[in-house]
Design an enzyme around this catalytic site. Structure first.
Site, mmCIF file in Angstrom:
data_model
loop_
_atom_site.group_PDB
_atom_site.id
_atom_site.type_symbol
_atom_site.label_atom_id
_atom_site.label_comp_id
_atom_site.label_asym_id
_atom_site.label_seq_id
_atom_site.Cartn_x
_atom_site.Cartn_y
_atom_site.Cartn_z
ATOM 1 N N SER A 231 106.497 34.740 86.637
ATOM 2 C CA SER A 231 107.739 35.509 86.668
ATOM 3 C C SER A 231 107.677 36.780 85.838
ATOM 4 C CB SER A 231 108.912 34.663 86.168
ATOM 5 O OG SER A 231 109.252 33.710 87.126
ATOM 6 N N SER B 209 103.918 28.042 83.559
ATOM 7 C CA SER B 209 105.384 27.953 83.507
ATOM 8 C C SER B 209 105.867 27.496 82.127
ATOM 9 C CB SER B 209 105.903 26.949 84.532
ATOM 10 O OG SER B 209 105.685 27.402 85.842
ATOM 11 N N TYR C 189 114.292 45.284 83.735
ATOM 12 C CA TYR C 189 114.876 43.930 83.715
ATOM 13 C C TYR C 189 116.211 43.920 84.484
ATOM 14 C CZ TYR C 189 115.275 39.124 82.066
ATOM 15 O OH TYR C 189 115.358 37.751 82.010
ATOM 16 N N LYS D 89 121.267 37.194 82.535
ATOM 17 C CA LYS D 89 121.029 36.448 81.289
ATOM 18 C C LYS D 89 122.232 36.559 80.350
ATOM 19 C CE LYS D 89 116.842 34.772 82.068
ATOM 20 N NZ LYS D 89 116.719 33.353 82.505
HETATM 21 P P1 NAD Z 1 107.870 30.687 86.225
HETATM 22 O O1 NAD Z 1 107.699 31.599 87.393
HETATM 23 O O2 NAD Z 1 106.748 29.817 85.867
HETATM 24 O O3 NAD Z 1 109.179 29.810 86.383
HETATM 25 C C1 NAD Z 1 110.289 30.201 87.128
HETATM 26 C C2 NAD Z 1 110.741 28.980 87.891
HETATM 27 O O4 NAD Z 1 111.934 29.303 88.620
HETATM 28 C C3 NAD Z 1 109.701 28.504 88.917
HETATM 29 O O5 NAD Z 1 109.414 27.158 88.735
HETATM 30 C C4 NAD Z 1 110.404 28.728 90.247
HETATM 31 O O6 NAD Z 1 110.078 27.767 91.206
HETATM 32 C C5 NAD Z 1 111.858 28.582 89.803
HETATM 33 N N1 NAD Z 1 112.802 29.087 90.800
HETATM 34 C C6 NAD Z 1 112.942 30.336 91.321
HETATM 35 N N2 NAD Z 1 113.869 30.331 92.298
HETATM 36 C C7 NAD Z 1 114.346 29.063 92.383
HETATM 37 C C8 NAD Z 1 115.301 28.400 93.202
HETATM 38 N N3 NAD Z 1 115.952 29.031 94.183
HETATM 39 N N4 NAD Z 1 115.537 27.075 92.991
HETATM 40 C C9 NAD Z 1 114.866 26.407 92.049
HETATM 41 N N5 NAD Z 1 113.939 26.959 91.243
HETATM 42 C C10 NAD Z 1 113.682 28.267 91.428
HETATM 43 O O7 NAD Z 1 108.277 31.682 85.023
HETATM 44 P P2 NAD Z 1 108.801 31.368 83.552
HETATM 45 O O8 NAD Z 1 108.505 32.605 82.780
HETATM 46 O O9 NAD Z 1 108.282 30.072 83.068
HETATM 47 O O10 NAD Z 1 110.395 31.306 83.759
HETATM 48 C C11 NAD Z 1 111.186 30.213 83.329
HETATM 49 C C12 NAD Z 1 112.454 30.698 82.637
HETATM 50 O O11 NAD Z 1 112.110 31.348 81.424
HETATM 51 C C13 NAD Z 1 113.269 31.699 83.445
HETATM 52 O O12 NAD Z 1 114.655 31.432 83.261
HETATM 53 C C14 NAD Z 1 112.937 33.012 82.775
HETATM 54 O O13 NAD Z 1 113.965 33.956 82.956
HETATM 55 C C15 NAD Z 1 112.826 32.559 81.345
HETATM 56 N N6 NAD Z 1 112.141 33.467 80.417
HETATM 57 C C16 NAD Z 1 110.871 33.891 80.680
HETATM 58 C C17 NAD Z 1 110.212 34.735 79.775
HETATM 59 C C18 NAD Z 1 108.821 35.257 80.031
HETATM 60 O O14 NAD Z 1 108.451 36.272 79.430
HETATM 61 N N7 NAD Z 1 108.030 34.611 80.873
HETATM 62 C C19 NAD Z 1 110.897 35.134 78.607
HETATM 63 C C20 NAD Z 1 112.180 34.665 78.364
HETATM 64 C C21 NAD Z 1 112.794 33.820 79.274
HETATM 65 C C1 IMJ Z 2 111.040 40.626 84.375
HETATM 66 C C2 IMJ Z 2 111.353 41.840 84.986
HETATM 67 C C3 IMJ Z 2 111.305 43.042 84.289
HETATM 68 C C4 IMJ Z 2 110.942 43.064 82.955
HETATM 69 C C5 IMJ Z 2 110.632 41.842 82.345
HETATM 70 C C6 IMJ Z 2 110.664 40.623 83.044
HETATM 71 N N1 IMJ Z 2 110.239 41.536 81.059
HETATM 72 C C7 IMJ Z 2 110.042 40.205 80.926
HETATM 73 C C8 IMJ Z 2 110.280 39.598 82.165
HETATM 74 C C9 IMJ Z 2 110.078 42.546 80.024
HETATM 75 C C10 IMJ Z 2 109.651 39.519 79.675
HETATM 76 C C11 IMJ Z 2 110.180 38.112 82.467
HETATM 77 N N2 IMJ Z 2 111.505 37.461 82.325
HETATM 78 C C12 IMJ Z 2 112.058 37.351 81.005
HETATM 79 C C13 IMJ Z 2 112.241 36.979 83.421
HETATM 80 O O1 IMJ Z 2 113.309 36.435 83.198
HETATM 81 C C14 IMJ Z 2 111.758 37.138 84.791
HETATM 82 C C15 IMJ Z 2 112.569 36.903 85.863
HETATM 83 C C16 IMJ Z 2 112.221 37.191 87.234
HETATM 84 C C17 IMJ Z 2 110.972 37.653 87.630
HETATM 85 C C18 IMJ Z 2 110.739 37.901 88.993
HETATM 86 C C19 IMJ Z 2 109.434 38.462 89.496
HETATM 87 C C20 IMJ Z 2 109.191 38.093 90.944
HETATM 88 C C21 IMJ Z 2 110.415 38.176 91.806
HETATM 89 N N3 IMJ Z 2 111.620 37.913 91.264
HETATM 90 C C22 IMJ Z 2 111.793 37.675 89.911
HETATM 91 N N4 IMJ Z 2 112.990 37.227 89.481
HETATM 92 C C23 IMJ Z 2 113.198 36.968 88.177
HETATM 93 O O2 IMJ Z 2 110.312 38.420 93.021
#
Ligand code: NAD
Ligand code: IMJ
Length: 256
Positions: A196, A18, A156, A163
């Site tokens: 995620s 995470s 996305y 976002k």
């Molecule tokens: P992650 O799955 O580790 O974290 C997502 C978190 O959201 C989890 O802890 C989950 O429990 C929480 N969540 C989902 N539904 C919820 C709810 N109803 N109440 C409370 N918490 C809830 O994945 P991550 O990639 O660490 O995501 C964290 C943030 O970073 C998100 O906002 C995501 O959009 C953003 N982000 C991710 C990436 C990437 O590529 N992984 C890139 C840019 C931004």
């Molecule tokens: C998520 C979906 C599609 C394309 C994506 C992503 N790309 C990246 C992400 C290119 C980088 C990860 N991201 C930035 C997110 O914010 C993800 C949010 C997310 C992911 C899931 C997967 C599982 C589910 N619901 C989700 N809701 C939000 O059931």
């Protein structure tokens, strides 16, 4: 020790990948006292286990499912009790129903749209408001966003729309909370292999293309996002509010 003496709440940690956990490690290394959030009982044990790895024992590990208004309200009392006041809030959570990330955006259903915006965007507003009474003067709020808010990324979909609303919320909250001395910013992170992200179809291709096109020739590491969150929460960033800071190895600057 950029965060010595600062108490910061981070929502939510799911596991060691995470982004919230990367932020927790960076903040812990800079002397912060942390409050860690988890969504549900499934994550609780994992977060308690991870917390053992921190140098400073967390002040509290609290449940926070943002779908339940009463859980957000309860945080106010829990934080007063465990931390008195806090100097920072990190919002690192998002959710859209999986099917909405698998079909064209055109087919997004009303319920899917409302869920994505409620969990991923309204939660920032609700948390900021619920925690306003426990913020110290000069507190900092940071959230996580993604470039899919500005440019179309395959699949996305409704998350891109969410976002965009999140980034606009950052600006409006920065305006509302500015006179209280509270700063509000977003970190736009490049793709990172978290729960995620990894299940998303074509995610490995996105990592590959990112590596090829980004000026630094690689993807971003969790630590780099964590260290930027440290900066934003620290007094070094006292003049920065309402901003989106890119931690994406430069990907967003490229035109071709
Ligand atoms: P992650 O799955 O580790 O974290 C997502 C978190 O959201 C989890 O802890 C989950 O429990 C929480 N969540 C989902 N539904 C919820 C709810 N109803 N109440 C409370 N918490 C809830 O994945 P991550 O990639 O660490 O995501 C964290 C943030 O970073 C998100 O906002 C995501 O959009 C953003 N982000 C991710 C990436 C990437 O590529 N992984 C890139 C840019 C931004
Ligand atoms: C998520 C979906 C599609 C394309 C994506 C992503 N790309 C990246 C992400 C290119 C980088 C990860 N991201 C930035 C997110 O914010 C993800 C949010 C997310 C992911 C899931 C997967 C599982 C589910 N619901 C989700 N809701 C939000 O059931």
């Amino acid at each position: 020790m950029l965060l010595q003496g600062k108490r910061i709440a981070i929502f939510n940690v799911a596991n060691k990948r995470s982004i919230a956990w990367s932020i927790a490690k960076s903040m812990d290394a800079q002397g912060a006292s942390l409050i860690l959030g988890y969504q549900n009982e499934r994550n609780k044990g994992t977060v308690e286990g991870l917390a053992e790895e921190l140098v400073h024992e967390p002040l509290a590990i609290l449940p926070c499912d943002v779908a339940y208004p009463e859980q957000i309200e309860e945080l106010q009392e829990s934080l007063k009790d465990k931390a008195d006041t806090i100097h920072g809030l990190v919002h690192s959570l998002a959710f859209a129903p999986r099917e909405a990330l698998q079909h064209a955006y055109l087919f997004t259903e009303r319920e899917q749209f409302l869920t994505a915006l409620e969990i991923s965007v309204y939660s920032l507003v609700a948390l900021a408001r619920a925690l306003t009474p426990v913020f110290s003067s000069q507190a900092s709020i940071s959230t996580l966003t993604y470039y899919g808010s500005e440019k179309v990324m395959p699949n996305y979909n409704v998350m891109g729309v969410a976002k965009a609303a999140l980034e606009a919320s950052v600006r409006y909250l920065a305006h509302d909370l500015g006179t209280a001395g509270v700063r509000v910013n977003a970190i736009s992170a490049g793709p990172i292999n978290t729960v995620s992200a990894r299940g998303v179809s074509g995610f490995l291709d996105i990592l590959k293309v990112h590596e090829q096109r980004a000026p630094l020739g690689r993807t971003v590491e969790g630590r780099e996002v964590g260290d930027t969150a440290v900066f934003l929460a620290s007094d070094l960033a006292s003049g920065i509010t309402g901003e989106v800071i890119y931690v994406d190895t430069g990907y967003n600057i490229m035109g071709f």
